[in-house]
Design a protein around this motif. Sequence first.
Motif, short mmCIF file in Angstrom:
data_model
loop_
_atom_site.label_atom_id
_atom_site.label_comp_id
_atom_site.label_asym_id
_atom_site.label_seq_id
_atom_site.Cartn_x
_atom_site.Cartn_y
_atom_site.Cartn_z
N ARG A 1 -23.25 -20.51 3.96
CA ARG A 1 -23.80 -21.58 3.10
C ARG A 1 -23.08 -21.64 1.76
O ARG A 1 -22.83 -22.73 1.24
CB ARG A 1 -25.30 -21.32 2.87
N SER B 1 -18.13 -26.22 -0.29
CA SER B 1 -19.36 -25.79 0.36
C SER B 1 -19.63 -26.70 1.55
O SER B 1 -19.26 -27.87 1.53
CB SER B 1 -20.53 -25.88 -0.60
N PRO B 2 -20.28 -26.18 2.57
CA PRO B 2 -20.54 -27.00 3.76
C PRO B 2 -21.78 -27.89 3.60
O PRO B 2 -22.61 -27.64 2.74
CB PRO B 2 -20.80 -25.95 4.84
N GLY B 3 -21.87 -28.91 4.43
CA GLY B 3 -23.08 -29.72 4.53
C GLY B 3 -23.89 -29.35 5.76
O GLY B 3 -25.01 -29.82 5.93
N ALA B 4 -23.30 -28.49 6.62
CA ALA B 4 -23.94 -28.17 7.90
C ALA B 4 -23.57 -26.75 8.32
O ALA B 4 -22.40 -26.38 8.26
CB ALA B 4 -23.47 -29.15 8.98
N VAL B 5 -24.56 -25.99 8.72
CA VAL B 5 -24.33 -24.63 9.20
C VAL B 5 -25.08 -24.45 10.52
O VAL B 5 -26.29 -24.72 10.58
CB VAL B 5 -24.80 -23.57 8.19
N THR B 6 -24.37 -24.02 11.56
CA THR B 6 -25.02 -23.68 12.82
C THR B 6 -24.86 -22.18 13.05
O THR B 6 -23.77 -21.64 12.90
CB THR B 6 -24.38 -24.43 14.01
N VAL B 7 -25.98 -21.54 13.37
CA VAL B 7 -25.96 -20.11 13.67
C VAL B 7 -26.61 -19.89 15.03
O VAL B 7 -27.65 -20.48 15.33
CB VAL B 7 -26.75 -19.30 12.62
N ARG C 1 -21.97 -32.13 10.88
CA ARG C 1 -22.89 -31.36 11.71
C ARG C 1 -22.35 -31.12 13.11
O ARG C 1 -22.51 -30.02 13.65
CB ARG C 1 -24.28 -32.01 11.75
N GLN C 2 -21.67 -32.12 13.72
CA GLN C 2 -21.23 -31.92 15.09
C GLN C 2 -20.12 -30.87 15.16
O GLN C 2 -20.04 -30.11 16.13
CB GLN C 2 -20.79 -33.24 15.74
N SER D 1 -19.93 -28.24 13.27
CA SER D 1 -20.55 -26.92 13.17
C SER D 1 -21.23 -26.55 14.49
O SER D 1 -21.12 -25.40 14.94
CB SER D 1 -21.51 -26.85 11.98
N PHE D 2 -21.89 -27.51 15.13
CA PHE D 2 -22.50 -27.23 16.45
C PHE D 2 -21.42 -26.87 17.46
O PHE D 2 -21.52 -25.87 18.19
CB PHE D 2 -23.24 -28.47 16.97
N ASP D 3 -20.38 -27.71 17.56
CA ASP D 3 -19.37 -27.52 18.59
C ASP D 3 -18.60 -26.21 18.39
O ASP D 3 -18.31 -25.51 19.35
CB ASP D 3 -18.39 -28.70 18.61
N ALA E 1 -19.59 -23.44 16.95
CA ALA E 1 -20.43 -22.28 17.30
C ALA E 1 -20.55 -22.16 18.82
O ALA E 1 -20.43 -21.06 19.38
CB ALA E 1 -21.81 -22.41 16.66
N ASN E 2 -20.76 -23.29 19.47
CA ASN E 2 -20.89 -23.32 20.93
C ASN E 2 -19.58 -22.84 21.60
O ASN E 2 -19.60 -22.03 22.53
CB ASN E 2 -21.20 -24.77 21.33
N VAL F 1 -29.94 -22.06 15.41
CA VAL F 1 -30.54 -22.62 14.22
C VAL F 1 -29.48 -23.45 13.49
O VAL F 1 -28.34 -23.00 13.35
CB VAL F 1 -31.07 -21.53 13.27
N PHE F 2 -29.87 -24.62 13.07
CA PHE F 2 -28.98 -25.50 12.32
C PHE F 2 -29.61 -25.78 10.96
O PHE F 2 -30.81 -26.02 10.88
CB PHE F 2 -28.77 -26.82 13.06
N VAL F 3 -28.78 -25.77 9.91
CA VAL F 3 -29.27 -26.14 8.58
C VAL F 3 -28.36 -27.22 7.99
O VAL F 3 -27.13 -27.10 8.03
CB VAL F 3 -29.31 -24.94 7.62
N GLY F 4 -28.97 -28.28 7.49
CA GLY F 4 -28.25 -29.32 6.75
C GLY F 4 -28.45 -29.10 5.26
O GLY F 4 -29.56 -28.79 4.82
N LEU F 5 -27.36 -29.24 4.51
CA LEU F 5 -27.37 -28.95 3.07
C LEU F 5 -26.93 -30.18 2.28
O LEU F 5 -26.17 -31.02 2.79
CB LEU F 5 -26.38 -27.81 2.79
N GLU G 1 -21.82 -31.71 -2.02
CA GLU G 1 -21.54 -31.56 -3.45
C GLU G 1 -20.80 -32.77 -4.03
O GLU G 1 -20.83 -32.98 -5.24
CB GLU G 1 -20.76 -30.27 -3.69
N PHE H 1 -28.50 -24.35 22.35
CA PHE H 1 -27.52 -25.17 21.61
C PHE H 1 -27.85 -26.66 21.77
O PHE H 1 -27.91 -27.41 20.79
CB PHE H 1 -26.10 -24.94 22.14
#
Lengths: 150, 150, 83, 83
Positions: free
Chosen positions: A20, A27-33, A104-105, A107-109, A111-112, B33-37, B40, B108
């Motif tokens: 984050r 800095s990111p706008g989207a984080v997938t864990v 967002r996509q 970050s999803f892709d 991680a996947n 888990v996904f987080v949108g931020l 900036e 996912f």
Amino acid sequence: MTVIVTEDDFDLAEIYAKLRTPKSPPSPGAVTVFVGLVREMNNNRPITSMTLEHYPGMTETRLEAIRDQAMQRWPLTGATIVHRVGKLGPNDQIVAVGAASAHRQASFDAANFMMDFLKTEAPFWKSEDTGDGAEWVSARDSDDTAKRRW
Amino acid sequence: MTVIVTEDDFDLAEIYAKLRTPKSPPSPGAVTVFVGLVREMNNNRPITSMTLEHYPGMTETRLEAIRDQAMQRWPLTGATIVHRVGKLGPNDQIVAVGAASAHRQASFDAANFMMDFLKTEAPFWKSEDTGDGAEWVSARDSDDTAKRRW
Amino acid sequence: MKIRYFAWLREHIGASSETLSFDPSWVSVADLVAELKTKSDGHAKALSDMTLVRVAVNYDYVDLDHTLSDGDEVAFFPPVTGG
Amino acid sequence: MKIRYFAWLREHIGASSETLSFDPSWVSVADLVAELKTKSDGHAKALSDMTLVRVAVNYDYVDLDHTLSDGDEVAFFPPVTGG
């Protein structure tokens, strides 16, 4: 923190905090864990423990390569892979991957993708103990299929 | 914790802990888990603040419906949506979605699905302030395209 | 030349690694496998069906026709099951 | 009948909601929109291009030909931008 292989448990909050708020912008706008956990049952029998063997040296090399591929393929601001080895119990954390991006996509892709490649390329082997002796977990064809999507 | 709309910040570790260890079995083998931020920059100008307006009543109804759809479509052991409203600053957390399952791809896909539907169906509106007055953020065609995948 | 075994191959062979003098007559991984299978019943069992075995040389996945060099680290293991 | 406005529609109209007596001559949402546009310049501006406006009746998305009933809560707002 980019690629870690460890006997110790990990803290998802810490992995997320670093994705984050990276040391350097942007800095990111989207984080997938994603977190993989030890399952509690195998063929309706409770798993008492799991042992994860790996190939020290090759493991880190393959995980770094998978992370690098993800960083090249998607516009990421950060990517992390943490994988545990040794003896684990039911519901214990095994693996975490995280990917951060403006999108967002992506970050999803990413991680996947990292999970699919880790599942087929990173030299870890699970053995599950249901109390009647340990059994090596078999690789699944579905994991190869998942990898070929990318 | 399933669907929450709140002015308060949320703790990803808490959301994850509830997905990892549900009150009733089965426990999952995979949690995404996904987080949108808050971003900036907007068009190379730093964003000083963002305000999220929503439609109380409809928001919760739509989010519950999105979560229910995910629960029906994938074999999930849990799913969570948390969305903030009110005034936020750069890098603040806006939204978290989480999905837990025995299967990694289900977790996912369910998280990705919930984000795509939230982006197009949940009545939230962002206005970004770059210091020269606030501007409503425009909806993006790519979000509609993303939704139509499912 | 260092040879490493993991998971059930390690168990069948009863060792996690062994060191062999490089034999220039071994051209490919397949030649090394043929040699290793003569060492013990455990080796023969572990390497009996190479469709169940993955091979890495110096941490890279290779096929059975990969050319070996002196000093290579060669590892034999089942398809991976981490994550 | 309660009418609600959000985001830039709310700003143009200068109110987040208003209450109208239901008129049985309004069959569809489109009839209500035509009526609302006569109320002020702000209303006319906010509702001038309905391709930019989403409509919800009782928290469900509807089209302009949706049939209205007395007691409905009707909301007008731009395409959503949360997440």
